[in-house]
Design an enzyme around this catalytic site. Structure first.
Site, PDB file in Angstrom:
ATOM      1  N   CYS A 105       0.617  -1.173   0.003  1.00  0.00           N
ATOM      2  CA  CYS A 105      -0.065  -0.220   0.088  1.00  0.00           C
ATOM      3  C   CYS A 105       0.797   1.220  -0.080  1.00  0.00           C
ATOM      4  CB  CYS A 105      -0.883   0.168   1.312  1.00  0.00           C
ATOM      5  SG  CYS A 105      -0.286   0.508   2.819  1.00  0.00           S
ATOM      6  N   ASP A 108       3.136   2.094   3.214  1.00  0.00           N
ATOM      7  CA  ASP A 108       4.257   1.248   3.450  1.00  0.00           C
ATOM      8  C   ASP A 108       5.249   1.896   2.885  1.00  0.00           C
ATOM      9  OD1 ASP A 108       2.523  -0.873   4.469  1.00  0.00           O
ATOM     10  OD2 ASP A 108       2.627  -1.692   2.305  1.00  0.00           O
ATOM     11  N   CYS A 170      -4.715  -2.823   2.984  1.00  0.00           N
ATOM     12  CA  CYS A 170      -3.844  -2.508   1.933  1.00  0.00           C
ATOM     13  C   CYS A 170      -4.382  -1.856   0.528  1.00  0.00           C
ATOM     14  CB  CYS A 170      -2.734  -3.217   1.672  1.00  0.00           C
ATOM     15  SG  CYS A 170      -1.810  -3.770   2.977  1.00  0.00           S
TER      16      CYS A 170
END
Length: 218
Positions: A105, A108, A170
């Site tokens: 995602c 991250d 995500c």
């Protein structure tokens, strides 16, 4: 936080993110950071390599990895994805140390720079407009953003993360090229809200300190 759907305060959202993630003892923190950094070398990671690099017994490495959600392997058993960082291609590309990696995602890409201890060149795409989005994220903060108004779509985790984290969390955490584009995209995500990139980095900093801090301090 930026305008759009109502968003939790940074303190509340950081606490929810930390609470949803697995709790790690010192060995777990060392293993997690070593796995991230070994995976960032660009090849599937074998358990015996993690045992050698951490000094943790192979049986204990295997036990911890089996107990953690979000550990993905290839057909040969090598680890190719772990808690946001992966080798298979996604819409979120990060270039680290001359190697192209990917993340699950958008968020991250903001917390991994401190874990990997290096600057990341990030490339993604706005799902609402199709515009390419690029960032440079260093361990101490975001250096560059194009386009400048870029924001994150986000969700507040309501339960502990499990094997379905990619689809339940995500897939909804993306870069949007502007708050207006984000507001349009969130029409299809009633529980979602928008987060500014600096707040997104701060959320990542708190998450990393809470879950990996002892290993990084060493």
């Amino acid at each position: 936080m930026t305008h759009g759907a109502p968003a939790p305060a940074v303190d509340d959202l950081a606490a929810a993110l930390i609470e949803a993630s697995p709790r790690l003892d010192p060995d777990g923190q060392r293993l997690a950071v070593t796995l991230y950094r070994t995976l960032a070398e660009g090849d599937p990671v074998a358990e015996h390599v993690l045992a050698e690099r951490t000094g943790i017994a192979a049986a204990e490495v295997a036990r911890m990895l089996d107990a953690w959600p979000g550990v993905f392997r290839d057909g040969a058993g090598g680890i190719v994805g772990f808690w946001g960082l992966c080798l298979p291609e996604t819409v979120h590309r990060v270039r680290a140390g001359g190697r192209d990696l990917h993340t699950w995602c958008a968020w991250d890409t903001l917390f991994l720079a401190p874990v990997l201890d290096r600057a990341l060149e990030v490339s993604s795409r706005c799902p609402e407009t199709g515009r390419e989005i690029s960032l440079t994220v260093a361990p101490a903060g975001i250096r560059t953003v194009d386009p400048a108004p870029t924001v994150l779509s986000f969700l507040r985790p309501e339960r502990e993360w499990a094997e379905d984290i990619i689809t339940t969390f995500c897939h909804h955490v993306l870069f949007l090229e502007s708050p207006d584009a984000g507001a349009r995209w969130l029409a299809g995500l009633p529980a979602g809200f928008l987060v500014g990139l600096d707040d997104g980095f701060e959320l990542g900093r708190r998450f990393v300190a809470a879950r990996f801090g002892a290993a990084l301090a060493g």
